[in-house]
Design a protein around this motif. Structure first.
Motif, PDB file in Angstrom:
ATOM      1  N   ASP A   1      -6.561  14.622   0.917  1.00 51.12           N
ATOM      2  CA  ASP A   1      -6.292  15.485   2.065  1.00 51.12           C
ATOM      3  C   ASP A   1      -7.245  15.205   3.222  1.00 51.12           C
ATOM      4  N   ARG A   2      -8.357  14.546   2.925  1.00 56.44           N
ATOM      5  CA  ARG A   2      -9.304  14.120   3.964  1.00 56.44           C
ATOM      6  C   ARG A   2      -9.129  12.649   4.306  1.00 56.44           C
ATOM      7  N   MET A   3      -8.931  11.809   3.299  1.00 58.15           N
ATOM      8  CA  MET A   3      -8.897  10.366   3.507  1.00 58.15           C
ATOM      9  C   MET A   3      -7.644   9.909   4.242  1.00 58.15           C
ATOM     10  N   ILE A   4      -6.506  10.515   3.937  1.00 58.34           N
ATOM     11  CA  ILE A   4      -5.273  10.069   4.578  1.00 58.34           C
ATOM     12  C   ILE A   4      -5.258  10.397   6.067  1.00 58.34           C
ATOM     13  N   PRO A   5      -5.629  11.620   6.505  1.00 58.90           N
ATOM     14  CA  PRO A   5      -5.734  11.847   7.950  1.00 58.90           C
ATOM     15  C   PRO A   5      -6.717  10.903   8.631  1.00 58.90           C
ATOM     16  N   ASP A   6      -7.828  10.577   7.966  1.00 61.64           N
ATOM     17  CA  ASP A   6      -8.774   9.602   8.534  1.00 61.64           C
ATOM     18  C   ASP A   6      -8.102   8.233   8.698  1.00 61.64           C
ATOM     19  N   PHE A   7      -7.336   7.842   7.692  1.00 62.87           N
ATOM     20  CA  PHE A   7      -6.633   6.557   7.756  1.00 62.87           C
ATOM     21  C   PHE A   7      -5.609   6.565   8.892  1.00 62.87           C
ATOM     22  N   LEU A   8      -4.879   7.659   9.046  1.00 67.95           N
ATOM     23  CA  LEU A   8      -3.883   7.746  10.108  1.00 67.95           C
ATOM     24  C   LEU A   8      -4.544   7.718  11.484  1.00 67.95           C
ATOM     25  N   ASP A   9      -5.721   8.294  11.589  1.00 71.03           N
ATOM     26  CA  ASP A   9      -6.480   8.229  12.839  1.00 71.03           C
ATOM     27  C   ASP A   9      -6.837   6.780  13.163  1.00 71.03           C
TER      28      ASP A   9
ATOM     29  N   PHE B   1       0.837  -1.205   0.000  1.00 68.15           N
ATOM     30  CA  PHE B   1       0.000   0.000   0.000  1.00 68.15           C
ATOM     31  C   PHE B   1       0.867   1.249   0.000  1.00 68.15           C
ATOM     32  N   LYS B   2       1.888   1.277   0.846  1.00 64.65           N
ATOM     33  CA  LYS B   2       2.775   2.440   0.886  1.00 64.65           C
ATOM     34  C   LYS B   2       3.523   2.607  -0.434  1.00 64.65           C
ATOM     35  N   ALA B   3       3.855   1.493  -1.082  1.00 64.66           N
ATOM     36  CA  ALA B   3       4.545   1.588  -2.367  1.00 64.66           C
ATOM     37  C   ALA B   3       3.659   2.255  -3.411  1.00 64.66           C
ATOM     38  N   VAL B   4       2.400   1.841  -3.474  1.00 65.20           N
ATOM     39  CA  VAL B   4       1.464   2.429  -4.434  1.00 65.20           C
ATOM     40  C   VAL B   4       1.228   3.904  -4.126  1.00 65.20           C
ATOM     41  N   LEU B   5       1.115   4.210  -2.840  1.00 66.22           N
ATOM     42  CA  LEU B   5       0.743   5.566  -2.434  1.00 66.22           C
ATOM     43  C   LEU B   5       1.911   6.546  -2.505  1.00 66.22           C
ATOM     44  N   LEU B   6       3.120   6.087  -2.134  1.00 67.42           N
ATOM     45  CA  LEU B   6       4.211   7.026  -1.913  1.00 67.42           C
ATOM     46  C   LEU B   6       5.405   6.896  -2.853  1.00 67.42           C
ATOM     47  N   MET B   7       5.714   5.693  -3.330  1.00 65.80           N
ATOM     48  CA  MET B   7       6.978   5.481  -4.033  1.00 65.80           C
ATOM     49  C   MET B   7       7.073   6.336  -5.303  1.00 65.80           C
ATOM     50  N   GLY B   8       8.111   7.174  -5.389  1.00 62.13           N
ATOM     51  CA  GLY B   8       8.360   7.975  -6.570  1.00 62.13           C
ATOM     52  C   GLY B   8       7.311   9.036  -6.834  1.00 62.13           C
ATOM     53  N   ARG B   9       6.552   9.405  -5.817  1.00 63.03           N
ATOM     54  CA  ARG B   9       5.452  10.340  -6.013  1.00 63.03           C
ATOM     55  C   ARG B   9       5.762  11.666  -5.314  1.00 63.03           C
ATOM     56  N   GLU B  10       5.422  12.761  -5.945  1.00 61.68           N
ATOM     57  CA  GLU B  10       5.590  14.068  -5.336  1.00 61.68           C
ATOM     58  C   GLU B  10       4.614  14.217  -4.163  1.00 61.68           C
ATOM     59  N   PRO B  11       5.071  14.800  -3.031  1.00 60.58           N
ATOM     60  CA  PRO B  11       4.183  14.961  -1.872  1.00 60.58           C
ATOM     61  C   PRO B  11       2.890  15.694  -2.211  1.00 60.58           C
TER      62      PRO B  11
ATOM     63  N   THR C   1      -7.324   3.241  -3.332  1.00 59.39           N
ATOM     64  CA  THR C   1      -6.243   2.523  -2.664  1.00 59.39           C
ATOM     65  C   THR C   1      -6.291   2.750  -1.155  1.00 59.39           C
ATOM     66  N   VAL C   2      -6.491   4.014  -0.739  1.00 59.88           N
ATOM     67  CA  VAL C   2      -6.572   4.331   0.690  1.00 59.88           C
ATOM     68  C   VAL C   2      -7.803   3.669   1.312  1.00 59.88           C
TER      69      VAL C   2
ATOM     70  N   ASN D   1     -17.628   5.761   9.776  1.00 58.17           N
ATOM     71  CA  ASN D   1     -17.421   6.669   8.636  1.00 58.17           C
ATOM     72  C   ASN D   1     -16.497   6.089   7.575  1.00 58.17           C
ATOM     73  N   LEU D   2     -16.537   4.785   7.417  1.00 59.78           N
ATOM     74  CA  LEU D   2     -15.725   4.137   6.384  1.00 59.78           C
ATOM     75  C   LEU D   2     -16.616   3.860   5.179  1.00 59.78           C
ATOM     76  N   TYR D   3     -16.541   4.732   4.189  1.00 62.04           N
ATOM     77  CA  TYR D   3     -17.387   4.624   3.009  1.00 62.04           C
ATOM     78  C   TYR D   3     -16.523   4.585   1.756  1.00 62.04           C
ATOM     79  N   PRO D   4     -16.942   3.812   0.751  1.00 61.74           N
ATOM     80  CA  PRO D   4     -16.156   3.760  -0.494  1.00 61.74           C
ATOM     81  C   PRO D   4     -16.224   5.081  -1.233  1.00 61.74           C
ATOM     82  N   PRO D   5     -15.152   5.460  -1.911  1.00 60.08           N
ATOM     83  CA  PRO D   5     -15.172   6.698  -2.710  1.00 60.08           C
ATOM     84  C   PRO D   5     -16.145   6.570  -3.874  1.00 60.08           C
ATOM     85  N   ARG D   6     -16.714   7.692  -4.286  1.00 58.61           N
ATOM     86  CA  ARG D   6     -17.709   7.690  -5.349  1.00 58.61           C
ATOM     87  C   ARG D   6     -17.284   8.586  -6.501  1.00 58.61           C
ATOM     88  N   GLY D   7     -17.929   8.373  -7.624  1.00 58.74           N
ATOM     89  CA  GLY D   7     -17.687   9.214  -8.786  1.00 58.74           C
ATOM     90  C   GLY D   7     -16.241   9.175  -9.223  1.00 58.74           C
TER      91      GLY D   7
END
Length: 424
Positions: A134-142, A115-125, A272-273, A257-263
């Protein structure tokens, strides 16, 4: 077991790295996501008993053989814990056995790294600081911080199982000797009383009325603006579990509050998150159901795993089997669904009856039945002795992996926030 998982993880990371060094494209992102989904499905489908693993002949293989987490098949479930059933303990990687739980943790650690490879490897912050990430990642870290609480509770639960195993070993030592003496029977009775007490203490003390402990980090993480102090503000693995902490409420909090992303959010990094959030919730739920934890009332309620999606097939199948087991055990105040614990519980009850009604000399048929039970208990003790310490090491590894991953993601978010702030 872990070496095989690490090799497969290396293959996955290598493919991601090569693709990221090529020209970026939407097709490449889609391929990364597809590979990740197939990996998730393959890992958890491998944990299903063969009778529950269904193959779709019209679907492409989940993963190339080189990327499969393991080729070990899972033995059929143990049926020896039904009331009145005296089926011998079968052992092996049966659903909810100690070897199976170790395999579950291997699967999670492997998927988390990918998961971290897909999300972070070689990617600009800046790429992971955009909406909706910007909403989903803080929720995941929580959720990861709350999962650290669960890891602490589970580690203490393994200690409780170790105590049960030590008492069971005393019982075996006392009852294997011949001829019997009053001293042996008294020693076995004391150990049986301690064993029985350890099985029901969790449910008696809490009775479903506990509240969340004060040191559970229920607040949202600081996200991109988090300070260095906040980034590392996570519970220590050695912290004890407070008296009023509730495992069931903690799982409910992690899964809320775990809902699949839409649209437009239903593809790419947002999905992925979401997938990794589901995996985290599922693994924590499974551990709490299996291993003794205080206040698990209502845990049998299904967690939000999307049944209609292929990558969730394995998790859904496992969830259904565990929910069935939970319904059968919940009213009995069982210490957990770990197969070895369930069997120790049943054998302990039978040996209590023997010790309370002991008369010498014993009838030949009665002595043969008794000797078989003691032998079976000795075998379970051996299996527990072999598996519990490695399981606890894996739980510790899971805890520290969550701590490290959380710090890494917060660092990336902080970098993104700094790059978005114009120089004064």
């Amino acid at each position: 077991m872990w070496a095989a998982g690490a090799d497969n993880q290396g293959n996955f990371l290598g493919r991601i790295s090569i693709r990221r060094n090529q020209v970026a494209s939407m097709e490449g992102e889609a391929e990364d996501l597809e590979l990740f989904q197939r990996k998730i499905c393959d890992c958890f489908s491998d944990l299903l008993p063969p009778s529950n693993t269904k193959k779709d002949n019209n679907h492409t293989p989940l993963l190339p053989p080189s990327l499969s987490l393991t080729t070990t098949t899972v033995d059929p479930p143990i049926d020896g814990d039904n009331d009145g059933d005296t089926t011998p303990f079968a052992g092996g990687e049966t659903l909810l056995s100690i070897p199976w739980l170790r395999k579950l943790l291997d699967a999670f650690l492997c998927c988390e790294a990918e998961f971290k490879a897909v999300l972070l490897m070689g990617r600009e912050p800046s790429q992971i600081a955009k909406s909706p990430l910007d909403r989903m990642i803080p929720d995941f870290l929580d959720r990861t911080v709350k999962a650290m609480d669960v890891c602490n509770a589970i580690s203490h639960g393994v200690d409780a199982i170790k105590f049960m195993q030590s008492q069971a070993q005393i019982i075996v030592s006392a009852l294997e000797q011949r001829p019997f003496t009053d001293g042996q029977i008294k020693r076995a009775r004391r150990a049986l009383a301690a064993l029985q007490g350890s099985i029901v203490v969790d449910e008696k003390e809490n009775n479903g009325k506990s509240t969340e402990r004060s040191w559970s980090f229920g607040r949202r993480t600081g996200g991109a603006g988090a300070s260095v102090k906040e980034r590392h503000h996570a519970p220590n693995f050695s912290w004890s579990v407070a008296k009023h902490w509730s495992a069931a409420k903690q799982i409910q909090s992690i899964s809320s509050n775990l809902y699949p992303p839409r649209g437009g959010e239903s593809t790419g990094l947002a999905l992925t998150v979401y997938i990794m959030s589901v995996v985290l919730v599922f693994v924590m739920w499974t551990l709490v159901a299996a291993i003794p934890c205080q206040d698990r009332a209502g845990l049998g309620t299904h967690i939000p795993v999307p049944k209609q999606l292929n990558w969730a097939h394995g998790m859904c199948g496992i969830q259904e089997k565990i929910a069935e087991e939970w319904k059968r055990k919940e009213k009995k105040g069982s210490a957990g669904l770990v197969k070895e614990v369930v069997k120790v519980e049943k054998l302990g009850q039978s040996l209590v009856e023997f010790a309370d009604n002991f008369q010498y000399p014993m009838e030949e048929e009665k002595e043969a039945e008794f000797a078989s039970q003691v032998s079976e208990l000795a075998e379970i003790c051996r299996r527990m002795d072999d598996g519990l310490s490695p399981l606890q090491v894996q739980i510790r590894e899971l805890f520290h992996r969550l701590v490290k991953s959380r710090a890494t993601m917060l660092d990336v978010l902080e970098q993104a926030a700094k790059s978005a702030t114009p120089d004064v």
